[in-house]
Design a protein around this motif. Structure first.
Motif, PDB file in Angstrom:
ATOM      1  N   UNK A 122     -38.101   7.310 -41.021  1.00  0.00           N
ATOM      2  CA  UNK A 122     -39.121   6.973 -39.783  1.00  0.00           C
ATOM      3  C   UNK A 122     -38.147   5.795 -38.903  1.00  0.00           C
ATOM      4  N   UNK A 123     -38.876   6.299 -37.397  1.00  0.00           N
ATOM      5  CA  UNK A 123     -38.126   5.417 -36.445  1.00  0.00           C
ATOM      6  C   UNK A 123     -38.818   4.392 -36.378  1.00  0.00           C
ATOM      7  N   UNK A 124     -38.754   2.722 -36.612  1.00  0.00           N
ATOM      8  CA  UNK A 124     -40.170   1.952 -35.915  1.00  0.00           C
ATOM      9  C   UNK A 124     -40.031   0.550 -35.322  1.00  0.00           C
ATOM     10  N   UNK A 125     -40.225   1.248 -33.424  1.00  0.00           N
ATOM     11  CA  UNK A 125     -40.147   0.075 -32.830  1.00  0.00           C
ATOM     12  C   UNK A 125     -40.685  -1.158 -32.387  1.00  0.00           C
ATOM     13  N   UNK A 126     -39.823  -2.140 -32.967  1.00  0.00           N
ATOM     14  CA  UNK A 126     -40.371  -3.158 -32.863  1.00  0.00           C
ATOM     15  C   UNK A 126     -40.267  -4.392 -31.576  1.00  0.00           C
ATOM     16  N   UNK A 127     -41.118  -4.604 -30.780  1.00  0.00           N
ATOM     17  CA  UNK A 127     -41.352  -5.431 -29.771  1.00  0.00           C
ATOM     18  C   UNK A 127     -41.916  -6.908 -29.183  1.00  0.00           C
ATOM     19  N   UNK A 128     -42.170  -7.434 -28.575  1.00  0.00           N
ATOM     20  CA  UNK A 128     -43.055  -8.006 -27.872  1.00  0.00           C
ATOM     21  C   UNK A 128     -44.179  -7.638 -27.175  1.00  0.00           C
ATOM     22  N   UNK A 168     -45.537  13.484 -42.076  1.00  0.00           N
ATOM     23  CA  UNK A 168     -44.874  13.845 -41.496  1.00  0.00           C
ATOM     24  C   UNK A 168     -44.111  14.207 -41.524  1.00  0.00           C
ATOM     25  N   UNK A 169     -43.463  13.015 -42.025  1.00  0.00           N
ATOM     26  CA  UNK A 169     -41.510  13.664 -43.078  1.00  0.00           C
ATOM     27  C   UNK A 169     -41.871  14.628 -43.839  1.00  0.00           C
ATOM     28  N   UNK A 170     -42.666  14.864 -44.595  1.00  0.00           N
ATOM     29  CA  UNK A 170     -42.995  16.406 -45.668  1.00  0.00           C
ATOM     30  C   UNK A 170     -42.492  17.495 -44.690  1.00  0.00           C
ATOM     31  N   UNK A 171     -43.079  17.094 -43.304  1.00  0.00           N
ATOM     32  CA  UNK A 171     -43.047  18.225 -41.893  1.00  0.00           C
ATOM     33  C   UNK A 171     -41.534  18.820 -42.097  1.00  0.00           C
ATOM     34  N   UNK A 172     -40.871  17.746 -41.659  1.00  0.00           N
ATOM     35  CA  UNK A 172     -39.295  17.663 -41.357  1.00  0.00           C
ATOM     36  C   UNK A 172     -39.359  17.455 -39.691  1.00  0.00           C
ATOM     37  N   UNK A 173     -40.201  16.210 -39.203  1.00  0.00           N
ATOM     38  CA  UNK A 173     -40.230  15.758 -38.343  1.00  0.00           C
ATOM     39  C   UNK A 173     -39.752  13.986 -38.088  1.00  0.00           C
ATOM     40  N   UNK A 174     -40.161  13.719 -36.692  1.00  0.00           N
ATOM     41  CA  UNK A 174     -39.039  11.980 -37.369  1.00  0.00           C
ATOM     42  C   UNK A 174     -40.521  11.176 -36.494  1.00  0.00           C
ATOM     43  N   UNK A 175     -40.625  10.536 -37.766  1.00  0.00           N
ATOM     44  CA  UNK A 175     -42.753  10.073 -37.288  1.00  0.00           C
ATOM     45  C   UNK A 175     -41.783   8.469 -36.664  1.00  0.00           C
ATOM     46  N   UNK A 176     -42.150   8.111 -35.644  1.00  0.00           N
ATOM     47  CA  UNK A 176     -42.314   7.027 -34.831  1.00  0.00           C
ATOM     48  C   UNK A 176     -43.312   5.959 -33.879  1.00  0.00           C
ATOM     49  N   UNK A 177     -43.110   4.830 -35.150  1.00  0.00           N
ATOM     50  CA  UNK A 177     -44.239   3.947 -35.304  1.00  0.00           C
ATOM     51  C   UNK A 177     -44.012   2.810 -33.894  1.00  0.00           C
ATOM     52  N   UNK A 178     -44.752   1.676 -33.739  1.00  0.00           N
ATOM     53  CA  UNK A 178     -44.498   1.021 -33.271  1.00  0.00           C
ATOM     54  C   UNK A 178     -45.358  -0.335 -33.333  1.00  0.00           C
ATOM     55  N   UNK A 179     -45.562  -0.306 -34.437  1.00  0.00           N
ATOM     56  CA  UNK A 179     -46.431  -1.218 -35.642  1.00  0.00           C
ATOM     57  C   UNK A 179     -47.092  -2.989 -34.453  1.00  0.00           C
TER      58      UNK A 179
END
Length: 594
Positions: free
Chosen positions: A390-396, A475-486
């Motif tokens: 999973x790609x996790x985008x962290x920021x202000x 999403x991961x099991x479907x072979x996709x890249x999961x994008x999160x921005x929590x």
């Protein structure tokens, strides 16, 4: 009966047969029960099978047909894995080889091969002492070529042979305190920790200080001759295989406590360090992973660094307490006094400004400050085709994480997907259930939270928001890249062995560029619920300060940092980072690969 015994003995190793025969001679001198135990052990099939294997392995190298071509096959394997990891998409054969080489049984076979090739199976027996007079000391003479390596004492340091010396507190004699891995002393194999230094280049050092010895060495040229009394314990130094990621910057030049500044190893936060020795409780020996052939250097141990950080925090808390007391005395000045009417001083006691921040009830900076960041043991995680981290985008808030996520998903909607968040707030006009949010009752969401069905959640303006673990997993099991921005505090919940996220910090540029780029793109303020106005200068400043705070609290957890100035440039960097996470072996917490 005799024939049976002879047939049985014919399968035994000659050395074992000799030991069994010698037991008969010892029957009258030892306890019969002990003799019987030894005989049953020596005659056991298991022991004889092991001896047989050892005998055959010992012949490797003596027979040219069996001589190994190399003794570093595991290192070659890792290099091949790195090469294949970038080419698995090109050929089914590459993919098959990639999976085969990760098989634990195959890797164990190569480990056994290297151990045999390096003759690492021989027992390490203590040296047989030479016969000598009771009052006579063993003396060894060692010659080393002077090189650009440190030998340090208590007072000064001079690059010499790759060791440190000290004065023994009990005897007052000069002894070898530490051998630097990879240095001249270590490579010689003749100098050991605890050896007493008698002479250096023919000069007796009795009664001298480490500084005096260093002066002798400093004035020496070419070959340096040491006369040493061997220490009682001469255990060889074995390199540790531990790798760690540094969570702080370190410069030995600024460290007043390091035994030898020239022997220190400077590094920055995020560097991967190979810890080759942890024998000293306060000073480890390490080299940068990118400099595998370099001499090891001294770095503060985890225990020492933790003590330093705790001391620094205690000092800061004491200073902050004094500052708060001063501010309190000013703020209690009677109304109408000049100081309260002064516009220049009211800001110093201004109350906290309310911001649009989710997780306000879950925020716990005290907890984050308690996380003492020193070193984290790591190992390489090799990519697996079809299974993406999973790609996790962290920021202000307002830095543009969601816009980057949206644009990345738009490049390939079938590959890049984001889970739809859950919320308990009422649906708004124009919203479609399951598109912007999945709307649920508060009771339902609280029950799911209690049952650990959310990987992250928080509350904003009386409504719960969160991301379900099942949606990410699907999403991961479907072979996709999961994008999160929590929210940035979700790092604590997301950074787990199960998810293995690739965390990217999206940072704002400096103020002038931030203001210019947002004005040119007519970006709307995320602090305005109606998104009807542009950002203010104060909001830009808050964004930069928030990014600095995030970096201070969580910067050591980030795999990548991207400055979001020009959106197109930031997007290109994000795409490259995602491709790295998909195709390259990357360093992760060691528990993630066990």
């Amino acid at each position: 009966m005799t024939a049976v015994v002879m047939a049985k003995n014919s399968n035994w190793d000659p050395a074992v047969s000799k030991l069994i025969s010698s037991l008969k001679e010892a029957e009258s001198l030892s306890d019969a029960q002990e003799i019987e135990f030894l005989r049953s052990l020596l005659e056991s099939k298991e022991l004889n099978a092991l001896v047989n294997v050892h005998s055959k392995v010992a012949k490797v190298g003596k027979d040219d047909r069996l001589a190994p071509l190399l003794s570093t096959s595991m290192q070659v394997l890792f290099e091949v894995l790195e090469l294949l990891s970038t080419r698995c998409h090109l050929s089914p054969v590459c993919k098959e080889a990639f999976h085969l080489f990760q098989n634990p049984h195959f890797q164990s076979l190569l480990c056994a091969h290297d151990a045999i090739a390096q003759k690492d199976f021989y027992p390490h027996l203590p040296e047989i002492p030479m016969e000598m007079d009771e009052d006579e000391e063993t003396i060894k003479i060692v010659q080393l070529v002077k090189s650009n390596e440190p030998l340090a004492g208590a007072q000064s340091a001079e690059p010499i042979v790759g060791a440190t010396i000290k004065t023994d507190e009990e005897t007052g004699k000069i002894v070898i305190a530490r051998i630097m891995h990879g240095g001249a002393a270590d490579r010689s194999g003749l100098i050991h920790v605890g050896d007493e230094v008698i002479e250096v280049n023919g000069i007796n050092v009795e009664g001298k200080t480490p500084g005096d010895v260093l002066s002798i060495l400093q004035n020496s040229e070419g070959t340096i001759t040491f006369k040493l009394v061997p220490s009682d314990g001469k255990m060889g130094q074995r390199e540790s295989k531990v790798r760690v990621r540094a969570h702080f910057d370190y410069n030995p030049e600024n460290d007043p406590y390091i035994p030898c500044k020239e022997a220190g190893l400077a590094f920055e936060r995020g560097d991967i360090l190979h810890i080759v020795s942890q024998d000293d409780a306060y000073w480890w020996q390490a080299r940068k992973e990118s400099e595998r052939t370099a001499r090891a250097g001294l770095i503060p141990s985890r225990a020492l660094q933790e003590r330093r950080i705790i001391h620094e925090r205690t000092q800061k808390e004491a200073n902050n307490q004094d500052a708060k007391s001063s501010c309190a005395s000013i703020c209690t000045t009677p109304p109408g006094s000049p100081i309260l009417n002064s516009s220049s001083s009211t800001s110093s006691c201004r109350g906290p400004k309310i911001k649009k921040i989710m997780y306000d009830l879950a925020e716990n900076d005290d907890f984050d400050r308690e996380m003492i960041a020193t070193y984290e043991e790591v190992a390489k995680l090799y990519p697996r085709p079809g299974i993406y981290r999973p790609i996790v985008l962290i920021g202000a808030p307002g830095v543009g994480r969601n816009e980057l996520k949206r644009r990345l998903s738009a490049r390939d909607p079938e590959k890049f997907r984001s889970p739809v968040p859950y919320t308990t707030r009422p649906i708004r006009h124009g919203e479609v259930p399951g598109r912007e949010y999945i709307f649920v009752s508060r009771d339902k969401m609280e029950a799911d939270i209690a049952n650990a069905k959310f990987i992250e959640y928080g509350e904003y303006k009386g409504h719960l928001y969160g991301t379900s673990a099942e949606s990410v997993k699907s999403i991961i099991n479907a072979g996709c890249v999961c994008i999160l921005s929590p929210h940035y505090q979700a790092i604590k919940a997301l950074r787990t062995q199960q998810l293995k996220p690739f965390i990217i910090h999206i940072k704002p540029p400096e103020f002038d560029i931030l203001k210019e780029t947002r004005t040119q793109s007519r970006a709307k303020s995320t602090f305005d619920e109606n998104n009807s106005r542009e950002f203010t200068d104060e909001e830009f400043q808050d964004m930069i300060k928030s990014a600095e705070r995030i970096d201070f609290l969580y910067g050591h957890f980030f795999d990548e940092e991207i400055i979001n100035g020009e959106l197109a440039t930031a997007l290109d960097k994000l795409v490259n980072s995602v491709q790295r996470a998909e195709s390259e072996p990357l360093w992760v917490p060691v528990s993630w690969v066990q």
